[in-house]
Design a protein around this motif. Structure first.
Motif, PDB file in Angstrom:
ATOM      1  N   ALA A  53      48.683  30.967  27.064  1.00  0.00           N
ATOM      2  CA  ALA A  53      47.295  31.432  26.982  1.00  0.00           C
ATOM      3  C   ALA A  53      47.226  32.952  27.059  1.00  0.00           C
ATOM      4  O   ALA A  53      46.479  33.597  26.320  1.00  0.00           O
ATOM      5  N   PHE A  54      48.005  33.527  27.961  1.00  0.00           N
ATOM      6  CA  PHE A  54      48.047  34.983  28.105  1.00  0.00           C
ATOM      7  C   PHE A  54      48.484  35.646  26.805  1.00  0.00           C
ATOM      8  O   PHE A  54      47.860  36.603  26.326  1.00  0.00           O
ATOM      9  N   VAL A  55      49.535  35.129  26.207  1.00  0.00           N
ATOM     10  CA  VAL A  55      50.067  35.708  24.976  1.00  0.00           C
ATOM     11  C   VAL A  55      49.052  35.600  23.840  1.00  0.00           C
ATOM     12  O   VAL A  55      48.937  36.509  23.006  1.00  0.00           O
ATOM     13  N   GLN A  56      48.306  34.508  23.809  1.00  0.00           N
ATOM     14  CA  GLN A  56      47.307  34.333  22.755  1.00  0.00           C
ATOM     15  C   GLN A  56      46.176  35.350  22.847  1.00  0.00           C
ATOM     16  O   GLN A  56      45.436  35.549  21.886  1.00  0.00           O
ATOM     17  N   HIS A  57      46.046  36.019  23.994  1.00  0.00           N
ATOM     18  CA  HIS A  57      45.012  37.042  24.162  1.00  0.00           C
ATOM     19  C   HIS A  57      45.498  38.432  23.752  1.00  0.00           C
ATOM     20  O   HIS A  57      44.789  39.415  23.932  1.00  0.00           O
ATOM     21  N   CYS A  58      46.711  38.492  23.225  1.00  0.00           N
ATOM     22  CA  CYS A  58      47.263  39.782  22.803  1.00  0.00           C
ATOM     23  C   CYS A  58      46.415  40.365  21.672  1.00  0.00           C
ATOM     24  O   CYS A  58      45.987  39.639  20.768  1.00  0.00           O
ATOM     25  N   ASP A  60      45.126  41.960  18.261  1.00  0.00           N
ATOM     26  CA  ASP A  60      45.598  41.775  16.886  1.00  0.00           C
ATOM     27  C   ASP A  60      46.327  43.018  16.395  1.00  0.00           C
ATOM     28  O   ASP A  60      46.192  44.113  16.956  1.00  0.00           O
ATOM     29  N   LYS A  61      47.091  42.824  15.337  1.00  0.00           N
ATOM     30  CA  LYS A  61      47.765  43.921  14.638  1.00  0.00           C
ATOM     31  C   LYS A  61      48.746  44.669  15.558  1.00  0.00           C
ATOM     32  O   LYS A  61      48.448  45.748  16.074  1.00  0.00           O
ATOM     33  N   LYS A 181      53.997  42.826  19.030  1.00  0.00           N
ATOM     34  CA  LYS A 181      54.987  43.825  18.650  1.00  0.00           C
ATOM     35  C   LYS A 181      56.007  44.055  19.759  1.00  0.00           C
ATOM     36  O   LYS A 181      57.205  44.231  19.496  1.00  0.00           O
ATOM     37  N   GLU A 182      55.537  44.058  21.015  1.00  0.00           N
ATOM     38  CA  GLU A 182      56.438  44.413  22.113  1.00  0.00           C
ATOM     39  C   GLU A 182      55.928  43.822  23.422  1.00  0.00           C
ATOM     40  O   GLU A 182      54.718  43.723  23.654  1.00  0.00           O
ATOM     41  N   ILE A 183      56.865  43.410  24.276  1.00  0.00           N
ATOM     42  CA  ILE A 183      56.544  42.941  25.625  1.00  0.00           C
ATOM     43  C   ILE A 183      57.298  43.820  26.612  1.00  0.00           C
ATOM     44  O   ILE A 183      58.499  44.068  26.457  1.00  0.00           O
TER      45      ILE A 183
END
Length: 226
Positions: A53-58, A60-61, A181-183
Motif C-alpha cells: 500500500a505504501f509503495v502504491q502511494h509513490c 507518479d513519474k 525510480k529509487e528507494i
C-alpha cells in the motif's frame, strides 16, 4: 515512510520523524505526510500488505521512496539507558517500553508461548527477542546499561530483517520499477532525551539506496564524513 515505534515520544517537536517531516515540507510543499509502517518497538507489523500500500502511494513519474526505520531508547537525566522523564511526568518511564517489557518477561521467565491475537505485536517481540538474546535472557538478572543497549541492538536487527522481507516481496512484483525510480532506506537507533537536553540523537546503522540496477550501500561513506 517510517518504521518507528508508535510511542508518542517519537512524535514530539524535537523527535527525529517530526524534524525530518518539517525539512521535507520546507523543501517540497507538495509533501503530504508519512506512511507509518511500524507498530510496537518499531517493527513493520503492517506486513507485506501495508508495504504494498505504501509503495502504491509513490508519486507518479519516477517517484522516490524513503523509509526511516529503527528502534528507540531513552537516556535519563542521570544517564540510565532505557529510561526517560517524559513531558508532564515527574517519574521516569521506560523507553522503549515494548522492548523493555519483553526483556523483563524473558528475564523473569514469565512469558508462555501462547500468542494472543489481542497482543500479538508484543508476543512477537518477546519470541523473537528471546531467540536473538539466547542464553543471555535467562542468565542476566541485574540489568544495567550494557544489557539495555544490547536489547536495543537486537531490536534493530529484528526491524531490519522484517522490513527487508516485506520490501523484497514488494519489489519482486512485475512492473514494480515502472513507477518507482529509487528507494532509500535510512536505519538507525533513535536516542530519546528528556526536554532538559533537547532533541533526539540518531545513531546511523544503515543507509542504502535501491534502484532497478541494484543496491548501493552508503553507510560507511556517510560515517566517514563525521
Amino acid at each position: 515512510g517510517s518504521s518507528i515505534c508508535v510511542d508518542e515520544i517519537n512524535e514530539m517537536s524535537g523527535s527525529l520523524i517530526t524534524l525530518l517531516e518539517n525539512q521535507l515540507l520546507a523543501r517540497h510543499s507538495e509533501h503530504q505526510g508519512i506512511f507509518h509502517l511500524g507498530g510496537l518497538g518499531g517493527l513493520p507489523f503492517v506486513g507485506k500488505t501495508g508495504m504494498a500500500a505504501f509503495v502504491q502511494h509513490c508519486p507518479d513519474k519516477e517517484g522516490k521512496l524513503v523509509i526511516v526505520f529503527g528502534p528507540h531508547v531513552g537516556i535519563s537525566e542521570s544517564g540510565e539507558v532505557g529510561k526517560i522523564k517524559r513531558t508532564g511526568m515527574e517519574r521516569e518511564t521506560t523507553s522503549c517500553g515494548a522492548a523493555m517489557a519483553a526483556y523483563q518477561a524473558l528475564l523473569n521467565n514469565s512469558y508462555h508461548d501462547n500468542t494472543n491475537i489481542m497482543d500479538f505485536q508484543e508476543d512477537y517481540i518477546v519470541q523473537e527477542l528471546g531467540r536473538k538474546l539466547g542464553a543471555l535472557a535467562a542468565s542476566e538478572k541485574n540489568g544495567g546499561n550494557s544489557n539495555v543497549a544490547l536489547v536495543t541492538i537486537k531490536m534493530y536487527q529484528m526491524i531490519w530483517e522484517l522490513l527487508k522481507e516485506n520490501l523484497d516481496a514488494t519489489v519482486s512484483k512485475p512492473n514494480f520499477w515502472e513507477s518507482v525510480k529509487e528507494i532509500t532506506l535510512l536505519g538507525g537507533i533513535i536516542i530519546n532525551r528528556s526536554a532538559l537536553f533537547g532533541e533526539d540523537h540518531f545513531q546511523l546503522k544503515t543507509l542504502i539506496t535501491i534502484t532497478q540496477d541494484g543496491e548501493t550501500n552508503l553507510t560507511e561513506e556517510i560515517r566517514s564524513l563525521h
